[in-house]
Design an enzyme around this catalytic site. Structure first.
Site, PDB file in Angstrom:
ATOM      1  CE  LYS A 166      20.696-105.054 -39.690  1.00 53.90           C
ATOM      2  NZ  LYS A 166      20.841-103.580 -39.581  1.00 53.90           N
ATOM      3  N   GLY A 221      30.662-101.277 -35.716  1.00 48.62           N
ATOM      4  CA  GLY A 221      29.586-100.378 -35.305  1.00 48.62           C
ATOM      5  C   GLY A 221      29.777 -99.895 -33.881  1.00 48.62           C
ATOM      6  N   GLY A 225      25.539-101.792 -29.755  1.00 48.51           N
ATOM      7  CA  GLY A 225      25.046-102.799 -30.692  1.00 48.51           C
ATOM      8  C   GLY A 225      25.976-103.989 -30.796  1.00 48.51           C
ATOM      9  N   GLY A 226      27.275-103.714 -30.849  1.00 43.96           N
ATOM     10  CA  GLY A 226      28.232-104.802 -30.965  1.00 43.96           C
ATOM     11  C   GLY A 226      28.262-105.693 -29.747  1.00 43.96           C
ATOM     12  CD  GLU A 245      36.519-100.919 -36.379  1.00 45.50           C
ATOM     13  OE1 GLU A 245      36.391 -99.689 -36.474  1.00 45.50           O
ATOM     14  OE2 GLU A 245      36.876-101.641 -37.331  1.00 45.50           O
ATOM     15  CB  CYS A 282      36.447 -96.529 -36.718  1.00 46.88           C
ATOM     16  SG  CYS A 282      37.463 -97.173 -38.060  1.00 46.88           S
ATOM     17  CD  GLU A 375      33.872 -93.764 -31.452  1.00 44.50           C
ATOM     18  OE1 GLU A 375      34.108 -93.588 -32.658  1.00 44.50           O
ATOM     19  OE2 GLU A 375      33.573 -94.882 -30.972  1.00 44.50           O
TER      20      GLU A 375
END
Length: 509
Positions: A166, A221, A225-226, A245, A282, A375
């Site tokens: 994707k 991401g 969303g994850g 992640e 990240c 974060e």
């Protein structure tokens, strides 16, 4: 599902550059997954797989100038950074080809019959087989290394699993170009081009995780969303592994002795790490526990000078820029929070780096300051000044899982004098990679690397970087009392593939 156009956008101006594709419909996703599923047999031969990976690396290197140009136009990360990232990506592909050639990842174990054992042992032969088609969700901040030809794709193909990627909306043109290179590499080895599928669009990502032929997924991401995809993977009629992640604060603890010994050096190193890539790594250090004494003051002074001199930059897209500006403002408005260098907007499209300070006791108990323990993507970090070791420990005890945790020790502490070992024991439960007297930005591609950590850093205990990343896409199977003629060649006594094996408890090379 409406087929909306997919545009390449210049993050420096926010303007559309070109229409790249249209968003994939449910039928498009189904076609891509089925084509990948059909291509599985072509990956059975390890020799072919390894050659495919090496050819893909070579073709990516040949297309370097064109690919880096497209990546820079879509990400604003700069040719130097992107050239290095492409080199990392092709190295990764070749490293996995070597792993495929070696064959140890198959984990071959053979136990011959032992009727005298208690209980008796029949003939047992175990190895690992590929799961099937893997869905890969590209990351925004690494257009090469965590995207179409990145670690998830490379490790899945090495395991014998086709992929459907994707594409990330921040680099759709680059995604299409890289997918084309991988397909050309596949064709050179008689592998159907459908072995690497590519789809665009938010709804396509949702359809992909739900498709019954998808056997596992890899994601890099946001937590939001994850987590949505993770939940969808678990809610399927047949749940699948989801290796995500999601987010990481990457705490740093500076001991009082380390600050007294080299506070200026630590402040300068922190500035370089937190502003690297405009703070879009990240593993950016997002929370620093620094002592409140003179050494901590010198650290903050050095950090102020270095961050104040850092050039403004451009984030990957304007949505991220808006979130960064809003997130910094919300954090800076909290009681007792100060900004020695104010991070935030710089002109219409850029952002300036900065950092915030706060007394550590504000973070030691639940409250409004919990926001500082989340974060904030971009060039900002939080320096929490602690009064004593107990206060620092109280803050560490409240942190979620992270990709990394770092401690800055003095020379004596690093040599074993003082509290160094205790601090490592406190940090180890927090992260998948623990650093001493270093900085977390920069994740080496090496056999011993681990890029993962307790939730929400990742949703599994595996790594997305390094040779053991291949294990995510395999499952073990045991054959019992199976005639030699029916066994896969990997499990036959004569070892026709010359694989490393463990036989009757003894390792054979």
């Amino acid at each position: 599902m409406a087929a909306a156009p997919v545009w390449s956008v210049d993050p420096r101006t926010g303007k559309r550059r070109e229409q790249v594709a249209v968003e994939a419909t449910a039928a498009d996703v189904d076609a891509a997954v089925r084509a990948a599923h059909t291509a599985r047999a072509a990956l059975t031969d390890r020799t072919v797989r390894a050659a495919f990976l090496r050819t893909a690396a070579g073709l990516l290197d040949e297309a370097k100038d064109r690919l880096v140009g497209t990546a820079d136009a879509e990400s604003a990360l700069g040719p130097v950074r992107l050239t290095g990232e492409l080199a990392r990506t092709t190295y990764q592909l070749r490293a996995f080809a070597d792993i495929v050639d070696e064959g140890a990842f198959l984990g071959v174990v053979i136990d011959h019959p032992d009727p005298a054992a208690t209980p008796p042992v029949p003939d047992l032969r175990r190895y690992k087989v590929p799961l099937g088609v893997v869905a890969v969700y590209s990351a925004s901040n690494f257009p090469f290394a965590f995207s179409v030809a990145g670690g998830d794709t490379a490790s899945a193909l090495a395991a014998g699993c086709p992929v459907v990627v994707k594409a990330h909306p921040d680099h759709p043109a680059l995604s299409a170009q890289v997918a084309d290179v991988l397909r050309r590499a596949a064709a050179e080895h008689g592998i159907p081009e459908g072995v690497v599928g590519l789809v665009h669009g938010f709804e396509a990502g949702v359809e992909l995780i739900k498709h019954p032929l998808i056997a596992a997924a890899g994601f890099t991401g946001s937590v939001r969303g994850g987590r949505a995809l993770f939940d969808a993977a678990a809610a399927r009629p047949v749940p699948i592994p989801f290796h995500g992640e999601l987010g990481s604060l990457n705490p740093v603890l500076v001991t009082e002795a380390a600050a007294a010994e080299r506070g200026e050096e630590i402040g300068a190193g922190l500035a370089g790490s937190m502003t690297l890539g405009v703070g879009q790594f990240c593993v950016k250090p997002g929370l620093v526990l620094a002592p409140s004494g003179e050494g901590g003051d010198r650290l903050v002074k050095s950090l102020t000078e270095a961050v104040g001199a850092a050039a403004a930059g451009v984030l990957l897209d304007h949505r991220m820029r808006d979130n960064f500006v809003a997130g910094v403002a919300e954090r800076a408005a909290l009681p007792d929070v100060q900004a020695p260098v104010t991070p935030g907007a710089d002109g219409d499209h850029g952002v300036g780096a900065g950092f915030l300070t706060v007394p550590a006791h504000r973070l030691a108990a639940s409250g409004a300051h919990d926001l500082l323990l989340e974060e904030c993507f971009g060039p900002v970090t939080v320096v929490a000044r602690y009064a004593d070791e107990q206060e620092a420990t109280a803050v560490l005890s409240r942190l979620p899982g992270n990709l990394t945790a770092t401690v800055q020790l003095s020379t004596d502490e690093a040599a074993g004098d003082g509290r160094g070992a205790e601090i490592l024991a406190e940090l180890t439960p927090l992260a998948g990679r623990v650093l001493v007297n270093g900085w977390p930005t920069g994740v080496a591609v090496a056999p011993a690397q681990h890029h993962g950590g307790p939730y929400p850093a990742t949703t599994s205990t595996s790594t997305s970087v390094g040779g053991t990343a291949i294990e995510r896409w395999l499952r073990p199977v045991v054959y019992q009392t199976t005639p030699e003629a029916l066994l896969p060649p990997e499990l036959r006594d004569d070892n026709p593939l010359n694989l490393p094996r463990r036989i009757d408890g003894r390792l054979e090379h």
